[in-house]
Design a protein around this motif. Structure first.
Motif, PDB file in Angstrom:
ATOM      1  N   GLY A   1     -19.438 -46.676  47.734  1.00 47.61           N
ATOM      2  CA  GLY A   1     -20.394 -47.432  46.932  1.00 47.61           C
ATOM      3  C   GLY A   1     -21.584 -47.825  47.782  1.00 47.61           C
ATOM      4  O   GLY A   1     -21.464 -47.984  49.003  1.00 47.61           O
ATOM      5  N   VAL A   2     -22.726 -47.968  47.159  1.00 47.44           N
ATOM      6  CA  VAL A   2     -23.927 -48.459  47.847  1.00 47.44           C
ATOM      7  C   VAL A   2     -24.453 -49.639  47.040  1.00 47.44           C
ATOM      8  O   VAL A   2     -24.520 -49.590  45.818  1.00 47.44           O
ATOM      9  CB  VAL A   2     -25.002 -47.357  47.995  1.00 47.44           C
ATOM     10  N   ASN A   3     -24.780 -50.731  47.765  1.00 47.27           N
ATOM     11  CA  ASN A   3     -25.241 -51.926  47.069  1.00 47.27           C
ATOM     12  C   ASN A   3     -26.145 -52.750  47.967  1.00 47.27           C
ATOM     13  O   ASN A   3     -25.995 -52.732  49.183  1.00 47.27           O
ATOM     14  CB  ASN A   3     -24.047 -52.771  46.619  1.00 47.27           C
TER      15      ASN A   3
ATOM     16  N   ASN B   1     -27.641 -46.931  57.468  1.00 47.34           N
ATOM     17  CA  ASN B   1     -26.250 -47.291  57.753  1.00 47.34           C
ATOM     18  C   ASN B   1     -25.299 -46.162  57.366  1.00 47.34           C
ATOM     19  O   ASN B   1     -24.332 -45.877  58.077  1.00 47.34           O
ATOM     20  CB  ASN B   1     -25.857 -48.588  57.033  1.00 47.34           C
ATOM     21  N   PHE B   2     -25.590 -45.509  56.234  1.00 44.86           N
ATOM     22  CA  PHE B   2     -24.747 -44.389  55.809  1.00 44.86           C
ATOM     23  C   PHE B   2     -24.799 -43.265  56.844  1.00 44.86           C
ATOM     24  O   PHE B   2     -23.762 -42.756  57.275  1.00 44.86           O
ATOM     25  CB  PHE B   2     -25.194 -43.856  54.440  1.00 44.86           C
ATOM     26  N   ILE B   3     -25.993 -42.866  57.258  1.00 42.00           N
ATOM     27  CA  ILE B   3     -26.149 -41.760  58.208  1.00 42.00           C
ATOM     28  C   ILE B   3     -25.503 -42.116  59.549  1.00 42.00           C
ATOM     29  O   ILE B   3     -24.780 -41.309  60.142  1.00 42.00           O
ATOM     30  CB  ILE B   3     -27.647 -41.396  58.396  1.00 42.00           C
ATOM     31  N   TYR B   4     -25.728 -43.323  60.020  1.00 41.02           N
ATOM     32  CA  TYR B   4     -25.177 -43.748  61.311  1.00 41.02           C
ATOM     33  C   TYR B   4     -23.650 -43.763  61.290  1.00 41.02           C
ATOM     34  O   TYR B   4     -23.002 -43.306  62.229  1.00 41.02           O
ATOM     35  CB  TYR B   4     -25.716 -45.139  61.669  1.00 41.02           C
TER      36      TYR B   4
ATOM     37  N   ILE C   1     -21.198 -40.652  46.638  1.00 38.89           N
ATOM     38  CA  ILE C   1     -21.990 -41.871  46.733  1.00 38.89           C
ATOM     39  C   ILE C   1     -22.164 -42.384  45.303  1.00 38.89           C
ATOM     40  O   ILE C   1     -22.763 -41.721  44.460  1.00 38.89           O
ATOM     41  CB  ILE C   1     -23.326 -41.609  47.446  1.00 38.89           C
ATOM     42  N   THR C   2     -21.595 -43.560  45.088  1.00 37.84           N
ATOM     43  CA  THR C   2     -21.347 -44.070  43.748  1.00 37.84           C
ATOM     44  C   THR C   2     -22.253 -45.246  43.391  1.00 37.84           C
ATOM     45  O   THR C   2     -22.386 -46.180  44.188  1.00 37.84           O
ATOM     46  CB  THR C   2     -19.870 -44.540  43.674  1.00 37.84           C
ATOM     47  N   PRO C   3     -22.818 -45.218  42.187  1.00 38.57           N
ATOM     48  CA  PRO C   3     -23.629 -46.361  41.761  1.00 38.57           C
ATOM     49  C   PRO C   3     -22.736 -47.537  41.367  1.00 38.57           C
ATOM     50  O   PRO C   3     -21.593 -47.347  40.956  1.00 38.57           O
ATOM     51  CB  PRO C   3     -24.367 -45.812  40.536  1.00 38.57           C
ATOM     52  N   LEU C   4     -23.270 -48.728  41.510  1.00 35.67           N
ATOM     53  CA  LEU C   4     -22.527 -49.911  41.083  1.00 35.67           C
ATOM     54  C   LEU C   4     -23.463 -51.095  40.993  1.00 35.67           C
ATOM     55  O   LEU C   4     -24.564 -51.079  41.538  1.00 35.67           O
ATOM     56  CB  LEU C   4     -21.372 -50.217  42.043  1.00 35.67           C
ATOM     57  N   LEU C   5     -23.003 -52.115  40.306  1.00 30.12           N
ATOM     58  CA  LEU C   5     -23.729 -53.387  40.271  1.00 30.12           C
ATOM     59  C   LEU C   5     -23.122 -54.362  41.259  1.00 30.12           C
ATOM     60  O   LEU C   5     -23.808 -55.183  41.841  1.00 30.12           O
ATOM     61  CB  LEU C   5     -23.675 -53.985  38.860  1.00 30.12           C
ATOM     62  N   TYR C   6     -21.799 -54.262  41.452  1.00 30.55           N
ATOM     63  CA  TYR C   6     -21.108 -55.172  42.362  1.00 30.55           C
ATOM     64  C   TYR C   6     -19.817 -54.508  42.825  1.00 30.55           C
ATOM     65  O   TYR C   6     -19.218 -53.715  42.110  1.00 30.55           O
ATOM     66  CB  TYR C   6     -20.786 -56.504  41.656  1.00 30.55           C
ATOM     67  N   CYS C   7     -19.398 -54.877  44.031  1.00 31.59           N
ATOM     68  CA  CYS C   7     -18.133 -54.412  44.600  1.00 31.59           C
ATOM     69  C   CYS C   7     -17.515 -55.597  45.325  1.00 31.59           C
ATOM     70  O   CYS C   7     -18.208 -56.278  46.091  1.00 31.59           O
ATOM     71  CB  CYS C   7     -18.402 -53.265  45.576  1.00 31.59           C
ATOM     72  N   ASP C   8     -16.217 -55.861  45.082  1.00 35.30           N
ATOM     73  CA  ASP C   8     -15.586 -56.975  45.790  1.00 35.30           C
ATOM     74  C   ASP C   8     -15.011 -56.510  47.121  1.00 35.30           C
ATOM     75  O   ASP C   8     -15.145 -55.344  47.491  1.00 35.30           O
ATOM     76  CB  ASP C   8     -14.543 -57.682  44.907  1.00 35.30           C
ATOM     77  N   ASP C   9     -14.362 -57.416  47.850  1.00 32.50           N
ATOM     78  CA  ASP C   9     -13.893 -57.090  49.203  1.00 32.50           C
ATOM     79  C   ASP C   9     -12.603 -56.270  49.221  1.00 32.50           C
ATOM     80  O   ASP C   9     -12.029 -56.045  50.277  1.00 32.50           O
ATOM     81  CB  ASP C   9     -13.763 -58.348  50.062  1.00 32.50           C
TER      82      ASP C   9
ATOM     83  N   ASP D   1     -13.490 -46.414  48.623  1.00 31.79           N
ATOM     84  CA  ASP D   1     -12.978 -46.384  49.993  1.00 31.79           C
ATOM     85  C   ASP D   1     -13.898 -47.146  50.944  1.00 31.79           C
ATOM     86  O   ASP D   1     -13.440 -47.701  51.944  1.00 31.79           O
ATOM     87  CB  ASP D   1     -12.832 -44.931  50.472  1.00 31.79           C
ATOM     88  N   TYR D   2     -15.198 -47.153  50.612  1.00 30.36           N
ATOM     89  CA  TYR D   2     -16.192 -47.784  51.477  1.00 30.36           C
ATOM     90  C   TYR D   2     -17.286 -48.404  50.621  1.00 30.36           C
ATOM     91  O   TYR D   2     -17.535 -47.968  49.498  1.00 30.36           O
ATOM     92  CB  TYR D   2     -16.863 -46.762  52.406  1.00 30.36           C
ATOM     93  N   LEU D   3     -17.966 -49.396  51.211  1.00 29.64           N
ATOM     94  CA  LEU D   3     -19.181 -49.951  50.630  1.00 29.64           C
ATOM     95  C   LEU D   3     -20.229 -49.988  51.730  1.00 29.64           C
ATOM     96  O   LEU D   3     -19.963 -50.487  52.831  1.00 29.64           O
ATOM     97  CB  LEU D   3     -18.948 -51.374  50.106  1.00 29.64           C
ATOM     98  N   VAL D   4     -21.415 -49.452  51.433  1.00 30.15           N
ATOM     99  CA  VAL D   4     -22.529 -49.488  52.383  1.00 30.15           C
ATOM    100  C   VAL D   4     -23.588 -50.417  51.812  1.00 30.15           C
ATOM    101  O   VAL D   4     -24.049 -50.242  50.678  1.00 30.15           O
ATOM    102  CB  VAL D   4     -23.127 -48.085  52.626  1.00 30.15           C
ATOM    103  N   THR D   5     -23.961 -51.418  52.615  1.00 29.88           N
ATOM    104  CA  THR D   5     -25.007 -52.368  52.245  1.00 29.88           C
ATOM    105  C   THR D   5     -26.099 -52.298  53.308  1.00 29.88           C
ATOM    106  O   THR D   5     -25.948 -51.576  54.302  1.00 29.88           O
ATOM    107  CB  THR D   5     -24.440 -53.807  52.144  1.00 29.88           C
ATOM    108  N   PRO D   6     -27.168 -53.054  53.152  1.00 30.48           N
ATOM    109  CA  PRO D   6     -28.207 -53.035  54.183  1.00 30.48           C
ATOM    110  C   PRO D   6     -27.726 -53.556  55.541  1.00 30.48           C
ATOM    111  O   PRO D   6     -28.333 -53.264  56.563  1.00 30.48           O
ATOM    112  CB  PRO D   6     -29.301 -53.944  53.607  1.00 30.48           C
TER     113      PRO D   6
END
Length: 191
Positions: A154-156, A32-35, A119-127, A175-180
């Protein structure tokens, strides 16, 4: 929900993933990140190296891709309670820190303050892009020291489904969150 409660909840959810699930979800996040972002040769990416024992997103997939495509890679290292940025290459030598993080042996800060992506580590990110990490504050301090034009991503494994009720004024949102399954933008910009 409060940060402490969300931190505990999402650490448990991540811990419940099998190693195979975590790897498969990491691959989907990478795709998803690359695309979505389509990183290019000579761009600069700051990316964390995962603590695989904590089932963090396997960013080694990203790092191999970036190095293979001549995208410059910088990784964080904590030296004297400060996060510094070290550029890495295919032949960089690593050692495992006391926190279980593979880190470059070098302590030479690149001095770089502009990256195309962090690209930032995290446990959770809200909307709204508010993130919860491990509570040390290294990334909020880091975000203060860099160009405001850098895309903080963020990636989660998990999409946002709860608000963080105790956001502090010094917290800097992503600025962004990338999930599966998604790439969410909080900056009002679209690629």
């Amino acid at each position: 929900m409060l940060k402490a409660e969300l931190r505990k909840k999402y650490m448990q959810k991540r811990k419940a993933l099998s190693i195979d699930e975590a790897f498969s979800l990491s691959e989907k996040i990478f795709e998803n990140f690359i695309y979505y972002f389509k990183p290019k040769e000579a761009e600069k990416v700051h990316i964390f190296i995962p603590i695989l024992a904590r089932k963090e997103i396997n960013t080694q997939i990203f790092i191999h891709y970036f190095l293979k495509h001549n995208i410059r890679v910088f990784v964080p290292k904590i030296v004297a309670d400060q996060l510094i940025n070290i550029e890495i290459f295919a032949d960089t030598i690593f050692e495992t820190s006391s926190w279980g993080i593979p880190e470059p042996i070098s302590n030479e800060d690149s001095g770089e303050t502009f990256f195309d992506y962090i690209i930032t580590p995290l446990l959770y990110c809200d909307d709204k892009g508010n993130r919860i990490g491990y509570g040390k504050g290294f990334y909020d301090s880091f975000f203060e020291s860099i160009s405001k034009k850098v895309k903080k991503i963020g990636v989660n494994y998990f999409n946002p489904d709860e608000n963080i009720d105790d956001v502090w004024e010094n917290d800097i949102p992503l600025d962004y969150l990338v999930t599966p399954t998604d790439v969410l933008s909080f900056s009002g910009e679209s690629e």
